[in-house]
Motif scaffolding. Structure first.
Motif, PDB file in Angstrom:
ATOM      1  N   GLY A  41       0.808  -1.210   0.000  1.00  0.00           N
ATOM      2  CA  GLY A  41       0.000   0.000   0.000  1.00  0.00           C
ATOM      3  C   GLY A  41       0.842   1.261   0.000  1.00  0.00           C
ATOM      4  N   PRO A  42       0.177   2.417  -0.055  1.00  0.00           N
ATOM      5  CA  PRO A  42       0.902   3.679  -0.052  1.00  0.00           C
ATOM      6  C   PRO A  42       1.613   3.925   1.280  1.00  0.00           C
ATOM      7  CG  PRO A  42      -1.476   4.044  -0.137  1.00  0.00           C
ATOM      8  CD  PRO A  42      -1.250   2.583  -0.167  1.00  0.00           C
ATOM      9  N   CYS A  57       1.198   7.156  -4.979  1.00  0.00           N
ATOM     10  CA  CYS A  57       0.267   8.190  -5.424  1.00  0.00           C
ATOM     11  C   CYS A  57      -0.255   7.828  -6.809  1.00  0.00           C
ATOM     12  CB  CYS A  57       0.968   9.543  -5.450  1.00  0.00           C
ATOM     13  SG  CYS A  57      -0.101  10.878  -5.987  1.00  0.00           S
ATOM     14  N   ALA A  58      -1.587   7.818  -6.946  1.00  0.00           N
ATOM     15  CA  ALA A  58      -2.196   7.454  -8.223  1.00  0.00           C
ATOM     16  C   ALA A  58      -2.574   8.674  -9.055  1.00  0.00           C
ATOM     17  CB  ALA A  58      -3.433   6.596  -7.977  1.00  0.00           C
ATOM     18  N   ILE A  68      -3.342  20.558  -1.168  1.00  0.00           N
ATOM     19  CA  ILE A  68      -3.011  19.583  -2.197  1.00  0.00           C
ATOM     20  C   ILE A  68      -3.801  18.320  -1.880  1.00  0.00           C
ATOM     21  CG2 ILE A  68      -1.198  18.133  -3.194  1.00  0.00           C
ATOM     22  CD1 ILE A  68       0.764  20.383  -2.671  1.00  0.00           C
ATOM     23  N   ARG A  69      -4.598  17.874  -2.864  1.00  0.00           N
ATOM     24  CA  ARG A  69      -5.380  16.642  -2.706  1.00  0.00           C
ATOM     25  C   ARG A  69      -4.853  15.602  -3.673  1.00  0.00           C
ATOM     26  NH1 ARG A  69     -10.967  16.794  -0.616  1.00  0.00           N
ATOM     27  NH2 ARG A  69     -11.142  15.041  -2.010  1.00  0.00           N
ATOM     28  N   LEU A  70      -4.574  14.412  -3.136  1.00  0.00           N
ATOM     29  CA  LEU A  70      -3.990  13.342  -3.925  1.00  0.00           C
ATOM     30  C   LEU A  70      -4.847  12.092  -3.831  1.00  0.00           C
ATOM     31  CD1 LEU A  70      -0.357  13.779  -2.611  1.00  0.00           C
ATOM     32  CD2 LEU A  70      -1.277  14.688  -4.728  1.00  0.00           C
ATOM     33  N   ARG A  71      -4.880  11.328  -4.913  1.00  0.00           N
ATOM     34  CA  ARG A  71      -5.598  10.056  -4.907  1.00  0.00           C
ATOM     35  C   ARG A  71      -4.579   8.944  -4.700  1.00  0.00           C
ATOM     36  NH1 ARG A  71      -7.160   6.198  -8.723  1.00  0.00           N
ATOM     37  NH2 ARG A  71      -6.310   7.419 -10.430  1.00  0.00           N
ATOM     38  N   LEU A  72      -4.779   8.183  -3.628  1.00  0.00           N
ATOM     39  CA  LEU A  72      -3.965   7.007  -3.368  1.00  0.00           C
ATOM     40  C   LEU A  72      -4.766   5.794  -3.808  1.00  0.00           C
ATOM     41  CD1 LEU A  72      -2.559   8.017   0.133  1.00  0.00           C
ATOM     42  CD2 LEU A  72      -1.625   8.519  -2.112  1.00  0.00           C
ATOM     43  N   LEU A  77      -5.862  11.733   0.022  1.00  0.00           N
ATOM     44  CA  LEU A  77      -4.951  12.383   0.961  1.00  0.00           C
ATOM     45  C   LEU A  77      -5.030  13.877   0.735  1.00  0.00           C
ATOM     46  CD1 LEU A  77      -2.498  12.254   2.987  1.00  0.00           C
ATOM     47  CD2 LEU A  77      -1.070  12.280   0.956  1.00  0.00           C
ATOM     48  N   THR A  78      -5.303  14.634   1.796  1.00  0.00           N
ATOM     49  CA  THR A  78      -5.362  16.088   1.718  1.00  0.00           C
ATOM     50  C   THR A  78      -4.258  16.660   2.584  1.00  0.00           C
ATOM     51  OG1 THR A  78      -7.757  15.983   1.438  1.00  0.00           O
ATOM     52  CG2 THR A  78      -6.829  18.115   2.033  1.00  0.00           C
ATOM     53  N   VAL A  79      -3.418  17.501   1.998  1.00  0.00           N
ATOM     54  CA  VAL A  79      -2.338  18.176   2.725  1.00  0.00           C
ATOM     55  C   VAL A  79      -2.708  19.645   2.793  1.00  0.00           C
ATOM     56  CG1 VAL A  79       0.116  18.689   2.780  1.00  0.00           C
ATOM     57  CG2 VAL A  79      -0.662  16.531   1.793  1.00  0.00           C
TER      58      VAL A  79
END
Length: 116
Positions: A41-42, A57-58, A68-72, A77-79
């Motif tokens: 996993g991430p 990170c996908a 910054i919003r990322l799709r795992l 994931l929101t930073v």
């Protein structure tokens, strides 16, 4: 002068050569098979509150100076912070720098019709 008779390596009275018995245990593959999903996993590493390394990170959903919003894999994931920048984006690896104030994880929303 009599020659000294050489003793055989076999010191057992039965005369049979000793065969060591291999202990029956669980192989490492079986032990780690249950952890395979967790290990694949991430992963996140926060260094000093200013650098965040993300493996797995996908994709990037949103990018701004403050968020910054990322799709795992199955998570968003929101930073949150200030002066946030994406420095390094390669295959599944991303580095975020800036004044990181919080990191939030939430499940990826399900799409309609995905259950069929």
């Amino acid at each position: 002068m009599a020659l000294k008779r050489r003793e055989s390596r076999n010191r057992f009275p039965e005369g049979n050569r000793y065969q060591p018995v291999k202990p029956k245990g669980v192989s490492l593959l079986k032990i780690f098979k249950g952890l395979e999903e967790e290990l694949a996993g991430p992963s996140l590493q926060l260094r000093g509150g200013r650098v965040l390394d993300i493996d797995g990170c996908a994709g990037v959903l949103a990018c701004d100076d403050n968020i910054i919003r990322l799709r795992l894999k199955d998570t968003v994931l929101t930073v949150l912070g200030s002066n946030l920048q994406v420095l390094d984006f390669s295959a599944y690896t991303l580095t975020v720098t800036g004044d990181i104030r919080s990191i939030e994880l939430e499940p990826l929303p399900k799409r309609k019709g995905a259950g069929k």
